[in-house]
Design a protein around this motif. Structure first.
Motif, PDB file in Angstrom:
ATOM      1  N   LYS A  85       0.901  -1.259  -0.067  1.00 15.08           N
ATOM      2  CA  LYS A  85      -0.027   0.014   0.141  1.00 15.08           C
ATOM      3  C   LYS A  85       0.991   1.121   0.034  1.00 15.08           C
ATOM      4  O   LYS A  85       2.039   1.259   0.402  1.00 15.08           O
ATOM      5  CB  LYS A  85      -0.938   0.108   1.196  1.00 15.08           C
ATOM      6  N   ALA A  86       0.421   2.396  -0.521  1.00 14.67           N
ATOM      7  CA  ALA A  86       1.108   3.656  -0.560  1.00 14.67           C
ATOM      8  C   ALA A  86       1.448   4.111   1.043  1.00 14.67           C
ATOM      9  O   ALA A  86       2.602   4.504   1.201  1.00 14.67           O
ATOM     10  CB  ALA A  86       0.237   4.674  -1.119  1.00 14.67           C
ATOM     11  N   ALA A  87       0.639   3.833   1.754  1.00 19.19           N
ATOM     12  CA  ALA A  87       0.657   4.162   3.344  1.00 19.19           C
ATOM     13  C   ALA A  87       1.599   3.130   3.964  1.00 19.19           C
ATOM     14  O   ALA A  87       2.060   3.657   5.185  1.00 19.19           O
ATOM     15  CB  ALA A  87      -0.487   4.130   3.987  1.00 19.19           C
ATOM     16  N   ASP A  88       2.182   2.284   3.360  1.00 15.30           N
ATOM     17  CA  ASP A  88       3.483   1.569   3.863  1.00 15.30           C
ATOM     18  C   ASP A  88       4.646   2.056   3.909  1.00 15.30           C
ATOM     19  O   ASP A  88       5.619   1.688   4.723  1.00 15.30           O
ATOM     20  CB  ASP A  88       3.252  -0.046   3.078  1.00 15.30           C
ATOM     21  N   PHE A  89       4.554   3.194   2.960  1.00 13.18           N
ATOM     22  CA  PHE A  89       5.911   4.005   3.205  1.00 13.18           C
ATOM     23  C   PHE A  89       5.514   5.105   4.356  1.00 13.18           C
ATOM     24  O   PHE A  89       4.294   5.946   4.196  1.00 13.18           O
ATOM     25  CB  PHE A  89       5.905   4.778   1.867  1.00 13.18           C
ATOM     26  N   HIS A  90       6.390   4.971   5.445  1.00 10.50           N
ATOM     27  CA  HIS A  90       6.290   5.933   6.409  1.00 10.50           C
ATOM     28  C   HIS A  90       7.527   6.342   6.955  1.00 10.50           C
ATOM     29  O   HIS A  90       8.512   5.940   6.613  1.00 10.50           O
ATOM     30  CB  HIS A  90       5.559   5.250   7.598  1.00 10.50           C
ATOM     31  N   GLN A  91       7.527   7.564   7.617  1.00  7.49           N
ATOM     32  CA  GLN A  91       8.811   8.187   8.303  1.00  7.49           C
ATOM     33  C   GLN A  91       8.728   8.268   9.568  1.00  7.49           C
ATOM     34  O   GLN A  91       8.007   8.075  10.347  1.00  7.49           O
ATOM     35  CB  GLN A  91       8.826   9.765   7.640  1.00  7.49           C
ATOM     36  N   ARG A  92      10.046   7.801   9.948  1.00 10.26           N
ATOM     37  CA  ARG A  92      10.241   7.494  11.601  1.00 10.26           C
ATOM     38  C   ARG A  92      11.363   8.162  12.012  1.00 10.26           C
ATOM     39  O   ARG A  92      12.698   7.815  11.173  1.00 10.26           O
ATOM     40  CB  ARG A  92      10.178   6.439  11.988  1.00 10.26           C
ATOM     41  N   TRP A  97      10.842   4.286   5.771  1.00  6.20           N
ATOM     42  CA  TRP A  97      10.670   3.035   5.912  1.00  6.20           C
ATOM     43  C   TRP A  97       9.473   2.504   5.187  1.00  6.20           C
ATOM     44  O   TRP A  97       8.623   3.167   4.702  1.00  6.20           O
ATOM     45  CB  TRP A  97      10.581   2.591   7.258  1.00  6.20           C
ATOM     46  N   LEU A  98       9.771   1.298   4.728  1.00  6.30           N
ATOM     47  CA  LEU A  98       8.527   0.529   3.920  1.00  6.30           C
ATOM     48  C   LEU A  98       8.390  -0.711   4.777  1.00  6.30           C
ATOM     49  O   LEU A  98       9.014  -1.546   5.058  1.00  6.30           O
ATOM     50  CB  LEU A  98       8.891   0.086   2.515  1.00  6.30           C
ATOM     51  N   HIS A  99       7.000  -0.546   5.240  1.00  8.73           N
ATOM     52  CA  HIS A  99       6.397  -1.851   5.848  1.00  8.73           C
ATOM     53  C   HIS A  99       5.851  -3.000   4.785  1.00  8.73           C
ATOM     54  O   HIS A  99       5.413  -2.795   3.888  1.00  8.73           O
ATOM     55  CB  HIS A  99       5.215  -1.582   6.623  1.00  8.73           C
ATOM     56  N   VAL A 100       6.499  -4.334   5.214  1.00  5.72           N
ATOM     57  CA  VAL A 100       6.369  -5.325   4.051  1.00  5.72           C
ATOM     58  C   VAL A 100       5.839  -6.446   4.952  1.00  5.72           C
ATOM     59  O   VAL A 100       6.473  -6.789   6.038  1.00  5.72           O
ATOM     60  CB  VAL A 100       7.734  -5.699   3.717  1.00  5.72           C
ATOM     61  N   ALA A 106       4.851 -12.984   7.630  1.00  7.25           N
ATOM     62  CA  ALA A 106       6.016 -12.135   8.406  1.00  7.25           C
ATOM     63  C   ALA A 106       6.172 -10.941   8.073  1.00  7.25           C
ATOM     64  O   ALA A 106       5.915 -10.630   6.953  1.00  7.25           O
ATOM     65  CB  ALA A 106       7.297 -12.936   7.882  1.00  7.25           C
ATOM     66  N   GLU A 107       6.047  -9.919   9.083  1.00  2.00           N
ATOM     67  CA  GLU A 107       6.048  -8.655   9.002  1.00  2.00           C
ATOM     68  C   GLU A 107       7.509  -7.766   9.025  1.00  2.00           C
ATOM     69  O   GLU A 107       8.471  -8.486   9.723  1.00  2.00           O
ATOM     70  CB  GLU A 107       5.347  -7.831   9.732  1.00  2.00           C
ATOM     71  N   GLY A 108       8.037  -7.029   8.384  1.00  3.16           N
ATOM     72  CA  GLY A 108       9.166  -6.470   8.437  1.00  3.16           C
ATOM     73  C   GLY A 108       9.333  -5.003   7.931  1.00  3.16           C
ATOM     74  O   GLY A 108       8.386  -4.668   7.423  1.00  3.16           O
ATOM     75  N   GLU A 109      10.333  -4.473   8.199  1.00  2.00           N
ATOM     76  CA  GLU A 109      10.511  -3.040   7.437  1.00  2.00           C
ATOM     77  C   GLU A 109      11.957  -2.965   6.750  1.00  2.00           C
ATOM     78  O   GLU A 109      12.933  -3.403   7.073  1.00  2.00           O
ATOM     79  CB  GLU A 109      10.468  -1.909   8.637  1.00  2.00           C
ATOM     80  N   VAL A 110      11.858  -2.178   5.696  1.00  2.00           N
ATOM     81  CA  VAL A 110      13.093  -1.932   4.664  1.00  2.00           C
ATOM     82  C   VAL A 110      13.146  -0.471   4.610  1.00  2.00           C
ATOM     83  O   VAL A 110      12.445   0.327   4.453  1.00  2.00           O
ATOM     84  CB  VAL A 110      12.747  -2.349   3.276  1.00  2.00           C
ATOM     85  N   HIS A 111      14.386   0.116   4.884  1.00  2.00           N
ATOM     86  CA  HIS A 111      15.013   1.086   5.068  1.00  2.00           C
ATOM     87  C   HIS A 111      14.782   1.729   3.537  1.00  2.00           C
ATOM     88  O   HIS A 111      15.412   1.036   2.592  1.00  2.00           O
ATOM     89  CB  HIS A 111      16.301   1.530   5.696  1.00  2.00           C
ATOM     90  N   VAL A 112      14.338   2.868   3.173  1.00  2.00           N
ATOM     91  CA  VAL A 112      14.267   3.525   1.933  1.00  2.00           C
ATOM     92  C   VAL A 112      14.742   4.884   1.959  1.00  2.00           C
ATOM     93  O   VAL A 112      14.871   5.710   2.740  1.00  2.00           O
ATOM     94  CB  VAL A 112      12.632   3.749   1.748  1.00  2.00           C
ATOM     95  N   ARG A 113      15.725   4.855   0.823  1.00  2.00           N
ATOM     96  CA  ARG A 113      16.457   6.203   0.614  1.00  2.00           C
ATOM     97  C   ARG A 113      15.667   7.281   0.252  1.00  2.00           C
ATOM     98  O   ARG A 113      14.640   7.005  -0.401  1.00  2.00           O
ATOM     99  CB  ARG A 113      17.571   5.901  -0.194  1.00  2.00           C
ATOM    100  N   ASP A 114      16.023   8.516   0.357  1.00  2.00           N
ATOM    101  CA  ASP A 114      15.153   9.717  -0.161  1.00  2.00           C
ATOM    102  C   ASP A 114      15.025   9.698  -1.535  1.00  2.00           C
ATOM    103  O   ASP A 114      14.179  10.159  -1.926  1.00  2.00           O
ATOM    104  CB  ASP A 114      16.057  11.029   0.293  1.00  2.00           C
ATOM    105  N   ALA A 115      15.879   9.111  -2.534  1.00  2.00           N
ATOM    106  CA  ALA A 115      15.914   9.183  -3.735  1.00  2.00           C
ATOM    107  C   ALA A 115      14.645   8.608  -4.055  1.00  2.00           C
ATOM    108  O   ALA A 115      14.124   8.924  -5.437  1.00  2.00           O
ATOM    109  CB  ALA A 115      17.084   8.479  -4.232  1.00  2.00           C
ATOM    110  N   LEU A 116      14.419   7.352  -3.693  1.00  2.00           N
ATOM    111  CA  LEU A 116      13.240   6.358  -3.842  1.00  2.00           C
ATOM    112  C   LEU A 116      11.873   7.149  -3.699  1.00  2.00           C
ATOM    113  O   LEU A 116      11.072   6.962  -4.341  1.00  2.00           O
ATOM    114  CB  LEU A 116      13.131   4.965  -3.233  1.00  2.00           C
TER     115      LEU A 116
END
Length: 214
Positions: A85-92, A97-100, A106-116
């Motif tokens: 979902k679009a809302a899976d992208f969130h800032q902390r 981060w992207l919630h996956v 299984a749930e996890g989070e992927v760090h997302v760089r500003d470029a993406l």
């Protein structure tokens, strides 16, 4: 072990040996599923050359451009990208981060760089959406073929889109690099997972280490 093999640190996985498969064949498969940095840069540049005279062409270009960057940056599986979902992208704490939700729930989070995030904002803006999704937004991270912000692009749609990107690049590359063209015609979404892991490992090794003052 599987990650180290995919990233290029191991020629094979000693915990997954099978009869009839030697180290040479495993090493061959590892290489075949990898897109090197130069070839990947050519892929990104090739997409920018797509004709965009009609609205449908423009929409396809923006979707393809966003999708290959998303998969390469995050190393998501096709099913994970299709369900994101679009809302899976969130800032902390100032980072994105992207919630996956992976296999087996299984749930996890992927760090997302500003470029993406910049690429995501561009994709959303093209469809008339705010650059940053709200926390309660239910729309997809990758929209359907018709660009409906309430419908998700299917796993098959994601796979075929990526295959088309590679095919177009292969056609353009064939006259000057037949070997690279052959590799790209065989490439798939799974290759992007392997390449993402390897490229990220290479980037980490290339980062200079900081030294404290004496």
């Amino acid at each position: 072990m599987t990650y180290l093999m995919s990233a290029g640190y191991l020629a094979g996985n000693p915990l997954a040996l099978r009869s009839g498969h030697n180290a040479s064949s495993r090493r061959s498969r590892r290489v075949e599923r990898y897109i090197d940095h130069a070839l990947w840069d050519h892929v990104l540049a090739s997409v920018e050359q797509w004709p965009r005279l009609a609205e449908r062409n423009e929409q396809h270009y923006e979707r393809s451009r966003w999708l290959i960057r998303l998969l390469h940056h995050t190393a998501l599986r096709v099913s994970e990208a299709a369900n994101a979902k679009a809302a899976d992208f969130h800032q902390r704490r100032g980072k994105w981060w992207l919630h996956v939700i992976g296999r087996g729930g299984a749930e996890g989070e992927v760090h997302v760089r500003d470029a993406l995030i910049t690429d995501f904002a561009r994709y959303r803006a093209f469809h008339g959406l705010p650059p940053v999704p709200s926390a309660n937004e239910t729309g997809p991270a990758v929209m359907s073929i018709a660009g409906d912000d309430a419908r998700y692009l299917t796993p098959a749609g994601i796979y075929l889109t990526v295959k088309e990107v590679f095919r177009r690049m292969a056609d353009a590359l064939a006259p000057r690099d037949p070997g690279g063209a052959v590799a790209l015609r065989r490439a798939s979404t799974h290759w992007l997972r392997h390449s993402a892991a390897s490229h990220q490992a290479d980037a980490s090794q290339a980062q200079p280490t900081s030294r404290g003052s004496a």
